[in-house]
Write a protein that holds these residues in place. Structure first.
Motif, short mmCIF file in Angstrom:
data_model
loop_
_atom_site.label_atom_id
_atom_site.label_comp_id
_atom_site.label_asym_id
_atom_site.label_seq_id
_atom_site.Cartn_x
_atom_site.Cartn_y
_atom_site.Cartn_z
N GLY A 1 1.03 -1.13 0.00
CA GLY A 1 0.18 0.05 0.15
C GLY A 1 0.86 1.03 0.07
O GLY A 1 0.42 2.14 -0.76
N LEU A 2 1.94 1.11 0.80
CA LEU A 2 2.87 2.50 0.82
C LEU A 2 3.48 2.70 -0.49
O LEU A 2 3.66 3.96 -1.09
CB LEU A 2 3.77 1.99 2.07
N SER A 3 3.91 1.44 -1.15
CA SER A 3 4.50 1.73 -2.22
C SER A 3 3.59 2.45 -3.41
O SER A 3 3.85 2.81 -4.34
CB SER A 3 5.18 0.36 -2.85
N CYS A 4 2.37 2.00 -3.41
CA CYS A 4 1.32 2.64 -4.22
C CYS A 4 1.23 4.14 -4.02
O CYS A 4 1.15 4.86 -4.99
CB CYS A 4 0.10 1.87 -4.24
N TYR B 1 6.23 9.72 -6.77
CA TYR B 1 7.46 10.40 -6.48
C TYR B 1 8.66 9.75 -6.80
O TYR B 1 10.00 10.28 -6.23
CB TYR B 1 7.43 10.72 -4.94
N GLY B 2 8.67 8.70 -7.28
CA GLY B 2 9.85 7.81 -7.71
C GLY B 2 10.66 7.23 -6.54
O GLY B 2 11.53 6.60 -6.65
N ILE B 3 9.71 6.78 -5.34
CA ILE B 3 10.05 6.05 -4.29
C ILE B 3 9.73 4.88 -4.63
O ILE B 3 8.52 4.55 -4.61
CB ILE B 3 9.59 6.95 -2.99
N ASN C 1 10.95 -1.44 0.11
CA ASN C 1 11.03 -2.88 0.20
C ASN C 1 10.79 -3.34 1.45
O ASN C 1 10.93 -2.47 2.36
CB ASN C 1 12.63 -2.97 0.10
N CYS C 2 10.24 -4.51 1.31
CA CYS C 2 9.80 -5.32 2.65
C CYS C 2 10.76 -6.51 2.82
O CYS C 2 10.67 -7.55 1.90
CB CYS C 2 8.54 -5.56 2.65
N ILE C 3 11.52 -6.75 3.92
CA ILE C 3 12.50 -7.92 3.91
C ILE C 3 11.86 -8.89 5.04
O ILE C 3 11.89 -8.37 6.24
CB ILE C 3 13.79 -7.42 4.38
N ALA C 4 11.73 -9.96 4.72
CA ALA C 4 11.35 -11.10 6.09
C ALA C 4 12.09 -11.42 6.70
O ALA C 4 13.04 -12.03 5.88
CB ALA C 4 10.41 -11.95 5.03
#
Length: 74
Positions: free
Chosen positions: A25-28, A33-35, A38-41
């Motif tokens: 959701g945050l990535s959407c 803004y070109g950001i 990543n989510c590391i498990a």
């Protein structure tokens, strides 16, 4: 099934799922803004619970320790 407990079910499972959905959701929201997000498990933690619940037999423990922990837990 009474008394059945899934080996993959623990408190971390829904927390990891929630974190993955939050990151998506945050990535959407910030993609315009070109950001990137990543989510590391995290990997499994070597503990008594890991060895007895996930690998209940001695053969399974030897296989796990030989193939996985030699690379991770050095």
């Amino acid at each position: 099934m009474i008394g059945y407990r899934s080996r993959a079910s623990n408190a971390a499972t829904p927390a990891k799922a929630a974190l993955n959905l939050w990151a998506k959701g945050l990535s959407c929201d910030v993609a315009c803004y070109g950001i990137t997000v990543n989510c590391i498990a995290p990997a499994p933690i070597k503990s008594e619970q890991t060895m007895t619940r996930l690998h209940p037999t001695e053969a399974a423990r030897r296989l796990y320790q030989g193939e996985y922990t030699d690379r991770i837990f050095r």
